[in-house]
Design a protein around this motif. Structure first.
Motif, PDB file in Angstrom:
ATOM      1  N   LEU A   1      47.993  43.602  56.966  1.00 50.28           N
ATOM      2  CA  LEU A   1      47.819  44.982  57.428  1.00 50.28           C
ATOM      3  C   LEU A   1      46.532  45.632  56.923  1.00 50.28           C
ATOM      4  CD1 LEU A   1      51.486  46.281  57.040  1.00 50.28           C
ATOM      5  CD2 LEU A   1      50.339  45.534  59.122  1.00 50.28           C
ATOM      6  N   CYS A   2      46.085  45.254  55.716  1.00 49.28           N
ATOM      7  CA  CYS A   2      44.902  45.922  55.156  1.00 49.28           C
ATOM      8  C   CYS A   2      43.866  44.948  54.595  1.00 49.28           C
ATOM      9  CB  CYS A   2      45.328  46.906  54.063  1.00 49.28           C
ATOM     10  SG  CYS A   2      45.974  46.082  52.582  1.00 49.28           S
TER      11      CYS A   2
ATOM     12  N   TRP B   1      67.450  48.900  60.257  1.00 46.12           N
ATOM     13  CA  TRP B   1      66.829  49.123  58.941  1.00 46.12           C
ATOM     14  C   TRP B   1      65.865  50.300  58.954  1.00 46.12           C
ATOM     15  CZ3 TRP B   1      61.609  48.829  57.543  1.00 46.12           C
ATOM     16  CH2 TRP B   1      61.360  48.977  56.172  1.00 46.12           C
ATOM     17  N   GLY B   2      65.012  50.383  59.986  1.00 46.61           N
ATOM     18  CA  GLY B   2      63.976  51.413  59.968  1.00 46.61           C
ATOM     19  C   GLY B   2      63.678  51.995  61.335  1.00 46.61           C
ATOM     20  N   THR B   3      62.790  52.968  61.330  1.00 45.11           N
ATOM     21  CA  THR B   3      62.351  53.638  62.550  1.00 45.11           C
ATOM     22  C   THR B   3      61.152  52.905  63.133  1.00 45.11           C
ATOM     23  OG1 THR B   3      63.065  55.762  61.648  1.00 45.11           O
ATOM     24  CG2 THR B   3      61.577  55.830  63.529  1.00 45.11           C
ATOM     25  N   TYR B   4      61.171  52.677  64.435  1.00 49.41           N
ATOM     26  CA  TYR B   4      60.082  51.965  65.096  1.00 49.41           C
ATOM     27  C   TYR B   4      58.896  52.919  65.278  1.00 49.41           C
ATOM     28  CZ  TYR B   4      57.573  49.075  68.489  1.00 49.41           C
ATOM     29  OH  TYR B   4      56.631  48.335  69.135  1.00 49.41           O
ATOM     30  N   GLY B   5      57.950  52.812  64.366  1.00 50.41           N
ATOM     31  CA  GLY B   5      56.772  53.666  64.412  1.00 50.41           C
ATOM     32  C   GLY B   5      55.919  53.412  63.185  1.00 50.41           C
TER      33      GLY B   5
ATOM     34  N   LYS C   1      55.724  49.514  62.951  1.00 55.04           N
ATOM     35  CA  LYS C   1      55.424  49.178  64.349  1.00 55.04           C
ATOM     36  C   LYS C   1      54.212  48.252  64.418  1.00 55.04           C
ATOM     37  CE  LYS C   1      54.263  51.282  68.816  1.00 55.04           C
ATOM     38  NZ  LYS C   1      54.074  52.575  69.539  1.00 55.04           N
ATOM     39  N   ARG C   2      53.215  48.568  63.602  1.00 58.57           N
ATOM     40  CA  ARG C   2      52.009  47.726  63.555  1.00 58.57           C
ATOM     41  C   ARG C   2      52.328  46.347  63.002  1.00 58.57           C
ATOM     42  NH1 ARG C   2      47.517  48.402  59.433  1.00 58.57           N
ATOM     43  NH2 ARG C   2      45.942  46.904  60.087  1.00 58.57           N
ATOM     44  N   ALA C   3      53.177  46.298  61.980  1.00 61.88           N
ATOM     45  CA  ALA C   3      53.542  45.012  61.377  1.00 61.88           C
ATOM     46  C   ALA C   3      54.273  44.129  62.387  1.00 61.88           C
ATOM     47  CB  ALA C   3      54.414  45.242  60.151  1.00 61.88           C
ATOM     48  N   ILE C   4      55.197  44.714  63.151  1.00 59.37           N
ATOM     49  CA  ILE C   4      55.942  43.951  64.156  1.00 59.37           C
ATOM     50  C   ILE C   4      55.006  43.451  65.257  1.00 59.37           C
ATOM     51  CG2 ILE C   4      57.655  44.179  66.006  1.00 59.37           C
ATOM     52  CD1 ILE C   4      59.317  45.871  64.083  1.00 59.37           C
ATOM     53  N   ALA C   5      54.060  44.290  65.667  1.00 60.31           N
ATOM     54  CA  ALA C   5      53.098  43.875  66.697  1.00 60.31           C
ATOM     55  C   ALA C   5      52.255  42.705  66.202  1.00 60.31           C
ATOM     56  CB  ALA C   5      52.205  45.053  67.081  1.00 60.31           C
ATOM     57  N   MET C   6      51.834  42.747  64.942  1.00 60.17           N
ATOM     58  CA  MET C   6      51.040  41.650  64.378  1.00 60.17           C
ATOM     59  C   MET C   6      51.874  40.379  64.277  1.00 60.17           C
ATOM     60  SD  MET C   6      48.685  43.425  61.433  1.00 60.17           S
ATOM     61  CE  MET C   6      47.555  42.026  61.412  1.00 60.17           C
ATOM     62  N   MET C   7      53.142  40.531  63.890  1.00 57.34           N
ATOM     63  CA  MET C   7      54.042  39.387  63.797  1.00 57.34           C
ATOM     64  C   MET C   7      54.184  38.692  65.150  1.00 57.34           C
ATOM     65  SD  MET C   7      58.085  39.412  62.680  1.00 57.34           S
ATOM     66  CE  MET C   7      58.480  40.674  63.898  1.00 57.34           C
ATOM     67  N   LYS C   8      54.308  39.475  66.204  1.00 57.52           N
ATOM     68  CA  LYS C   8      54.589  38.917  67.525  1.00 57.52           C
ATOM     69  C   LYS C   8      53.336  38.455  68.268  1.00 57.52           C
ATOM     70  CE  LYS C   8      57.673  41.344  69.915  1.00 57.52           C
ATOM     71  NZ  LYS C   8      58.447  42.503  70.442  1.00 57.52           N
ATOM     72  N   TYR C   9      52.252  39.210  68.145  1.00 58.07           N
ATOM     73  CA  TYR C   9      51.102  38.965  69.017  1.00 58.07           C
ATOM     74  C   TYR C   9      49.847  38.485  68.296  1.00 58.07           C
ATOM     75  CZ  TYR C   9      54.210  41.824  71.850  1.00 58.07           C
ATOM     76  OH  TYR C   9      55.311  42.327  72.490  1.00 58.07           O
TER      77      TYR C   9
ATOM     78  N   GLN D   1      51.363  35.996  63.096  1.00 55.18           N
ATOM     79  CA  GLN D   1      51.664  36.297  61.703  1.00 55.18           C
ATOM     80  C   GLN D   1      53.179  36.141  61.467  1.00 55.18           C
ATOM     81  OE1 GLN D   1      49.419  36.990  59.382  1.00 55.18           O
ATOM     82  NE2 GLN D   1      47.607  37.364  60.615  1.00 55.18           N
ATOM     83  N   PRO D   2      53.717  34.925  61.625  1.00 54.26           N
ATOM     84  CA  PRO D   2      55.167  34.732  61.515  1.00 54.26           C
ATOM     85  C   PRO D   2      55.720  35.047  60.126  1.00 54.26           C
ATOM     86  CG  PRO D   2      54.046  32.613  61.545  1.00 54.26           C
ATOM     87  CD  PRO D   2      53.019  33.642  61.892  1.00 54.26           C
ATOM     88  N   GLN D   3      54.872  34.972  59.082  1.00 53.39           N
ATOM     89  CA  GLN D   3      55.348  35.217  57.718  1.00 53.39           C
ATOM     90  C   GLN D   3      55.841  36.650  57.523  1.00 53.39           C
ATOM     91  OE1 GLN D   3      52.199  35.068  58.620  1.00 53.39           O
ATOM     92  NE2 GLN D   3      51.013  36.618  57.521  1.00 53.39           N
ATOM     93  N   ILE D   4      55.435  37.555  58.411  1.00 52.22           N
ATOM     94  CA  ILE D   4      55.878  38.951  58.315  1.00 52.22           C
ATOM     95  C   ILE D   4      57.387  39.057  58.506  1.00 52.22           C
ATOM     96  CG2 ILE D   4      55.773  41.172  59.561  1.00 52.22           C
ATOM     97  CD1 ILE D   4      52.784  40.741  59.885  1.00 52.22           C
ATOM     98  N   ALA D   5      57.967  38.104  59.215  1.00 50.14           N
ATOM     99  CA  ALA D   5      59.415  38.141  59.479  1.00 50.14           C
ATOM    100  C   ALA D   5      60.239  38.026  58.202  1.00 50.14           C
ATOM    101  CB  ALA D   5      59.802  37.021  60.446  1.00 50.14           C
ATOM    102  N   ARG D   6      59.717  37.333  57.181  1.00 49.96           N
ATOM    103  CA  ARG D   6      60.520  37.093  55.985  1.00 49.96           C
ATOM    104  C   ARG D   6      60.896  38.379  55.254  1.00 49.96           C
ATOM    105  NH1 ARG D   6      61.155  36.915  50.989  1.00 49.96           N
ATOM    106  NH2 ARG D   6      59.158  37.931  50.617  1.00 49.96           N
TER     107      ARG D   6
END
Length: 237
Positions: free
Chosen positions: A22-23, A60-64, A68-76, A79-84
């Motif tokens: 993310l950073c 668990w959380g609010t989509y935003g 939201k950015r972390a999920i987008a990076m995981m999927k597109y 960055q599959p390690q974000i799922a853990r």
């Protein structure tokens, strides 16, 4: 410890560290401490606020924001390690809720991707989240309990009725789940809950085969805060 050995260890630790997706700060985990804090700020105070019929949802959380950015990076952005950590936090919240005391304990089944999309992406993010969720909760996982048999178009921008029609016959029961004991309910797992069209389609297929569904556990819910507050207020009355 000698000065040269201390310096070598510092160098080794720096070399072994990856970068926060993310950073880009160096980190020994999936996220740096700063981004971890930002992500956890997205957590619901009451993850079970939407756990009610006809479609119980544990989020668990609010989509935003940062999540939201972390999920987008995981999927597109591969960055599959974000799922853990996302699956771990979802699992920790589940263990802290009364839902973890369900008897019998549910079998966890992730929402699947169509084989073509999974081949293109390289993984199913819901499956990776479910694996981490089960490692945290101790629940059993049936990774291929459902299969996607129709390659549907993207849900984004579709109305509720269009989403329902798009997913009407999108799923089928996986071979291993046909041998599932019918007295054990299924807990579906996904990354995002929006209108519920995907979950309802999966539940329909499972129910048709005589399999009951406890509900859905999702990392995030795209539900307006005002609605959540009204639900929370109603639940405490």
């Amino acid at each position: 410890m000698s000065k040269w050995k201390h310096s070598f260890n510092n160098f080794l630790n720096l070399f072994l560290q990856s970068h926060c997706p993310l950073c880009q700060r160096p980190t020994s985990g999936e996220f740096c401490p700063y981004c971890t804090k930002q992500l956890k700020n997205c957590q619901h105070k009451n993850p079970a606020a939407l756990w009610q019929q006809p479609l119980p949802v544990f989020g668990w959380g609010t989509y935003g924001g940062t999540v939201k950015r972390a999920i987008a990076m995981m999927k597109y952005e591969n960055q599959p390690q974000i799922a853990r950590p996302l699956g771990q936090w979802l699992g920790e919240a589940w263990l802290l809720s009364n839902l973890s005391k369900c008897n019998p304990q549910p079998l966890v089944v992730p929402i699947p991707l169509h084989p073509h999309k999974q081949k293109t992406r390289g993984y199913n993010q819901a499956g990776l989240i479910a694996e981490s969720f089960c490692q945290t909760t101790g629940l059993k996982l049936q990774l291929n309990g459902l299969k996607r048999v129709q390659e549907t178009k993207a849900q984004f921008g579709l109305s509720v009725s269009e989403r329902e029609a798009n997913l009407a016959e999108a799923f089928a029961i996986g071979q291993e789940l046909h041998r599932h004991r019918r007295n054990i309910p299924i807990l579906l797992v996904d990354d995002i809950y929006t209108t519920g069209a995907t979950t309802r389609s999966a539940i329909k297929i499972l129910n048709r085969d005589g399999i009951s569904v406890l509900g859905l556990a999702a990392v995030t819910t795209a539900v307006k805060d005002k609605y959540l507050k009204s639900v929370n207020s109603h639940n405490t009355d």
